[in-house]
Motif scaffolding. Structure first.
Motif, mmCIF file in Angstrom:
data_model
loop_
_atom_site.group_PDB
_atom_site.id
_atom_site.type_symbol
_atom_site.label_atom_id
_atom_site.label_comp_id
_atom_site.label_asym_id
_atom_site.label_seq_id
_atom_site.Cartn_x
_atom_site.Cartn_y
_atom_site.Cartn_z
ATOM 1 N N SER A 1 82.239 3.772 22.786
ATOM 2 C CA SER A 1 83.284 2.756 22.952
ATOM 3 C C SER A 1 83.310 2.219 24.372
ATOM 4 O O SER A 1 83.699 1.073 24.600
ATOM 5 N N SER A 2 82.903 3.031 25.326
ATOM 6 C CA SER A 2 82.852 2.534 26.702
ATOM 7 C C SER A 2 81.488 1.924 27.043
ATOM 8 O O SER A 2 81.423 0.912 27.730
ATOM 9 N N LEU B 1 79.096 0.560 24.965
ATOM 10 C CA LEU B 1 78.721 -0.658 24.239
ATOM 11 C C LEU B 1 79.415 -1.899 24.776
ATOM 12 O O LEU B 1 78.862 -2.993 24.735
ATOM 13 N N TYR B 2 80.624 -1.721 25.271
ATOM 14 C CA TYR B 2 81.410 -2.873 25.715
ATOM 15 C C TYR B 2 81.543 -2.931 27.235
ATOM 16 O O TYR B 2 82.331 -3.712 27.757
ATOM 17 N N HIS B 3 80.800 -2.096 27.960
ATOM 18 C CA HIS B 3 80.712 -2.115 29.421
ATOM 19 C C HIS B 3 82.076 -2.028 30.099
ATOM 20 O O HIS B 3 82.353 -2.726 31.070
ATOM 21 N N ASN B 4 82.939 -1.171 29.553
ATOM 22 C CA ASN B 4 84.242 -0.934 30.148
ATOM 23 C C ASN B 4 84.552 0.547 29.981
ATOM 24 O O ASN B 4 84.723 1.029 28.871
ATOM 25 N N THR C 1 88.027 3.552 28.548
ATOM 26 C CA THR C 1 88.279 4.351 27.341
ATOM 27 C C THR C 1 87.897 5.814 27.528
ATOM 28 O O THR C 1 88.273 6.648 26.701
ATOM 29 N N ILE D 1 90.398 -3.758 27.368
ATOM 30 C CA ILE D 1 89.282 -3.343 26.526
ATOM 31 C C ILE D 1 89.330 -4.161 25.243
ATOM 32 O O ILE D 1 90.342 -4.792 24.921
ATOM 33 N N ARG D 2 88.246 -4.142 24.487
ATOM 34 C CA ARG D 2 88.195 -4.871 23.224
ATOM 35 C C ARG D 2 88.804 -4.048 22.109
ATOM 36 O O ARG D 2 88.937 -2.830 22.209
ATOM 37 N N GLU E 1 87.542 -3.370 19.191
ATOM 38 C CA GLU E 1 86.546 -2.460 18.626
ATOM 39 C C GLU E 1 86.439 -1.184 19.455
ATOM 40 O O GLU E 1 86.319 -0.083 18.917
ATOM 41 N N ALA E 2 86.502 -1.326 20.774
ATOM 42 C CA ALA E 2 86.467 -0.162 21.655
ATOM 43 C C ALA E 2 87.715 0.687 21.464
ATOM 44 O O ALA E 2 87.651 1.921 21.516
#
Length: 127
Positions: free
Chosen positions: A24-25, A27-30, A33, A95-96, A98-99
């Motif tokens: 979750s962190s 894949l979305y470069h944040n 999480t 965050i998104r 999905e994340a």
């Protein structure tokens, strides 16, 4: 009595939970999480400390102790914070969505595995 199969299954579920939180962190470069891992690792600690601090007196057993209740409250606080933190971060668009979903599902898998380990491998008290 818990055996080797129980350990393998619980370890596999724990690994899936950690993979979901890490993905979750990653894949979305944040990496915000990853804070969920800290809350779920810290969640059982107050329960464990407060249960060790409880005065076990056979003659003066009043049912529940305020120290044990404090430990349960703090554990509940950490569990709710582990769920609410990704929701708040997604609401503020840090965050998104999905994340957030992956982080919550992974965190719940981690905490449920920790609880299962303590249930299966609890030592029986002898009188």
């Amino acid at each position: 009595m818990a055996g080797v199969k129980t350990i393998i299954v619980l370890s596999f579920i724990l690994a899936i939970g950690f993979i979901l939180v890490i993905l979750s962190s990653a894949l979305y470069h944040n990496y915000l999480t990853l804070l969920v891992v800290a809350t779920y690792v810290l969640a059982p600690v107050p329960n464990w400390i407060c249960s060790k601090a409880q005065n076990n007196d056979d003659f003066m057993d009043s049912g529940s102790s305020s120290v044990v209740e404090l430990g349960r409250f703090l554990t509940g606080f950490f569990v709710v914070m582990g769920i609410a933190l990704p929701v708040v971060l997604a609401h503020t668009e840090q965050i998104r969505i999905e994340a957030m979903v992956m982080s919550i599902v992974g965190g719940l898998l981690i905490y449920s595995t920790i609880i299962s380990f303590t249930m299966f491998f609890r030592e029986q008290e002898e009188f």
